[in-house]
Design a protein around this motif. Structure first.
Motif, PDB file in Angstrom:
ATOM      1  N   VAL A  11       0.861  -1.178   0.000  1.00 23.18           N
ATOM      2  CA  VAL A  11       0.000   0.000   0.000  1.00 23.18           C
ATOM      3  C   VAL A  11       0.901   1.232   0.000  1.00 23.18           C
ATOM      4  O   VAL A  11       1.748   1.389   0.873  1.00 23.18           O
ATOM      5  CB  VAL A  11      -0.942   0.026   1.224  1.00 23.18           C
ATOM      6  CG1 VAL A  11      -1.767   1.298   1.248  1.00 23.18           C
ATOM      7  CG2 VAL A  11      -1.826  -1.219   1.252  1.00 23.18           C
ATOM      8  N   THR A  12       0.704   2.105  -1.000  1.00 25.66           N
ATOM      9  CA  THR A  12       1.500   3.321  -1.124  1.00 25.66           C
ATOM     10  C   THR A  12       0.601   4.542  -0.943  1.00 25.66           C
ATOM     11  O   THR A  12      -0.331   4.731  -1.733  1.00 25.66           O
ATOM     12  CB  THR A  12       2.174   3.394  -2.504  1.00 25.66           C
ATOM     13  OG1 THR A  12       2.933   2.199  -2.709  1.00 25.66           O
ATOM     14  CG2 THR A  12       3.080   4.619  -2.617  1.00 25.66           C
ATOM     15  N   PRO A  13       0.869   5.361   0.082  1.00 24.63           N
ATOM     16  CA  PRO A  13       0.104   6.604   0.214  1.00 24.63           C
ATOM     17  C   PRO A  13       0.434   7.532  -0.959  1.00 24.63           C
ATOM     18  O   PRO A  13       1.586   7.686  -1.342  1.00 24.63           O
ATOM     19  CB  PRO A  13       0.598   7.215   1.526  1.00 24.63           C
ATOM     20  CG  PRO A  13       1.360   6.129   2.220  1.00 24.63           C
ATOM     21  CD  PRO A  13       1.830   5.184   1.166  1.00 24.63           C
ATOM     22  N   VAL A  14      -0.613   8.164  -1.530  1.00 26.71           N
ATOM     23  CA  VAL A  14      -0.436   9.063  -2.663  1.00 26.71           C
ATOM     24  C   VAL A  14      -0.722  10.506  -2.270  1.00 26.71           C
ATOM     25  O   VAL A  14       0.011  11.416  -2.652  1.00 26.71           O
ATOM     26  CB  VAL A  14      -1.344   8.641  -3.844  1.00 26.71           C
ATOM     27  CG1 VAL A  14      -1.248   9.618  -5.002  1.00 26.71           C
ATOM     28  CG2 VAL A  14      -1.017   7.226  -4.297  1.00 26.71           C
ATOM     29  N   TYR A  15      -1.779  10.719  -1.497  1.00 27.51           N
ATOM     30  CA  TYR A  15      -2.222  12.059  -1.141  1.00 27.51           C
ATOM     31  C   TYR A  15      -3.079  11.973   0.112  1.00 27.51           C
ATOM     32  O   TYR A  15      -3.781  10.983   0.326  1.00 27.51           O
ATOM     33  CB  TYR A  15      -3.046  12.654  -2.289  1.00 27.51           C
ATOM     34  CG  TYR A  15      -3.726  13.959  -1.941  1.00 27.51           C
ATOM     35  CD1 TYR A  15      -3.027  15.158  -1.951  1.00 27.51           C
ATOM     36  CD2 TYR A  15      -5.073  13.988  -1.596  1.00 27.51           C
ATOM     37  CE1 TYR A  15      -3.658  16.358  -1.629  1.00 27.51           C
ATOM     38  CE2 TYR A  15      -5.707  15.181  -1.275  1.00 27.51           C
ATOM     39  CZ  TYR A  15      -4.995  16.357  -1.291  1.00 27.51           C
ATOM     40  OH  TYR A  15      -5.595  17.531  -0.972  1.00 27.51           O
ATOM     41  N   GLU A  16      -3.028  13.052   0.929  1.00 26.57           N
ATOM     42  CA  GLU A  16      -3.849  13.083   2.127  1.00 26.57           C
ATOM     43  C   GLU A  16      -4.191  14.523   2.477  1.00 26.57           C
ATOM     44  O   GLU A  16      -3.368  15.422   2.304  1.00 26.57           O
ATOM     45  CB  GLU A  16      -3.105  12.420   3.291  1.00 26.57           C
ATOM     46  CG  GLU A  16      -3.934  12.248   4.522  1.00 26.57           C
ATOM     47  CD  GLU A  16      -3.278  11.335   5.559  1.00 26.57           C
ATOM     48  OE1 GLU A  16      -3.875  11.184   6.630  1.00 26.57           O
ATOM     49  OE2 GLU A  16      -2.183  10.777   5.303  1.00 26.57           O
TER      50      GLU A  16
END
Length: 180
Positions: A11-16
């Motif tokens: 799982v790769t965070p892209v934007y938050e």
């Protein structure tokens, strides 16, 4: 089938931001082949309210929806933080957007708004035994409030004038419950 046929590899965070988190998931699909899946995680749970008075009227909220670039009519709705009492959040939203308070609350449905790309869940309540008061709009809200017979609101759904998915589903469910 109740078991998850997908395997998450990474799982790769892209934007938050304060409301959502976008992730890219490297997966093995149910056939065992590699793939990717984008997921929008909502940090709040949605709630929507259909207030009904003793004469069979309800309230709609009109507002310009930035993401759609158009004006929309909806039932009163908003979000409440995960882990917080959702009924309390629904009561707050109804008061903020319409000035109404209700003595009787009935959860009439749970809805997944777009289960192919997001984990957002919303709950729709029927609110009855109403008292009117003052609205408490948030700084981001420029709202128009309409009090209409529920039958007119149902007609707005059937004509396509109301398009918000939670509003459409909630109004149709309420119509069935209320005998319309």
């Amino acid at each position: 089938m109740t078991e998850n046929p997908w395997t998450t590899l990474k799982v790769t965070p892209v934007y938050e931001n304060p409301w959502i988190k976008l992730e890219e998931h490297d997966v093995l699909n149910p056939a065992g082949k590699p793939g990717i899946y984008g997921k929008v995680h909502f940090k709040n749970r949605g709630m929507a309210i259909i207030p009904i008075d003793h004469e069979g009227n309800t309230w709609l909220v009109g507002q310009y929806r930035y993401t759609l670039d158009e004006y929309a009519w909806e039932i009163p709705m908003g979000g409440g933080p995960l882990g917080q009492d959702f009924l309390a959040s629904a009561k707050r939203e109804l008061k903020e957007e319409t000035g109404l308070s209700a003595q009787k609350w009935t959860e009439i449905m749970k809805i997944h708004t777009s289960n192919s790309v997001t984990d957002e869940v919303a709950v729709v309540y029927l609110a009855e035994d109403l008292s009117e008061g003052e609205t408490e709009f948030e700084e981001t809200e420029v709202l128009e409030i309409r009090k209409l017979p529920f039958s007119d609101v149902l007609a707005m759904v059937m004509s396509g004038e109301i398009t918000d998915s939670i509003s459409v589903a909630g109004i149709l469910k309420a119509a069935r419950i209320l005998g319309f």
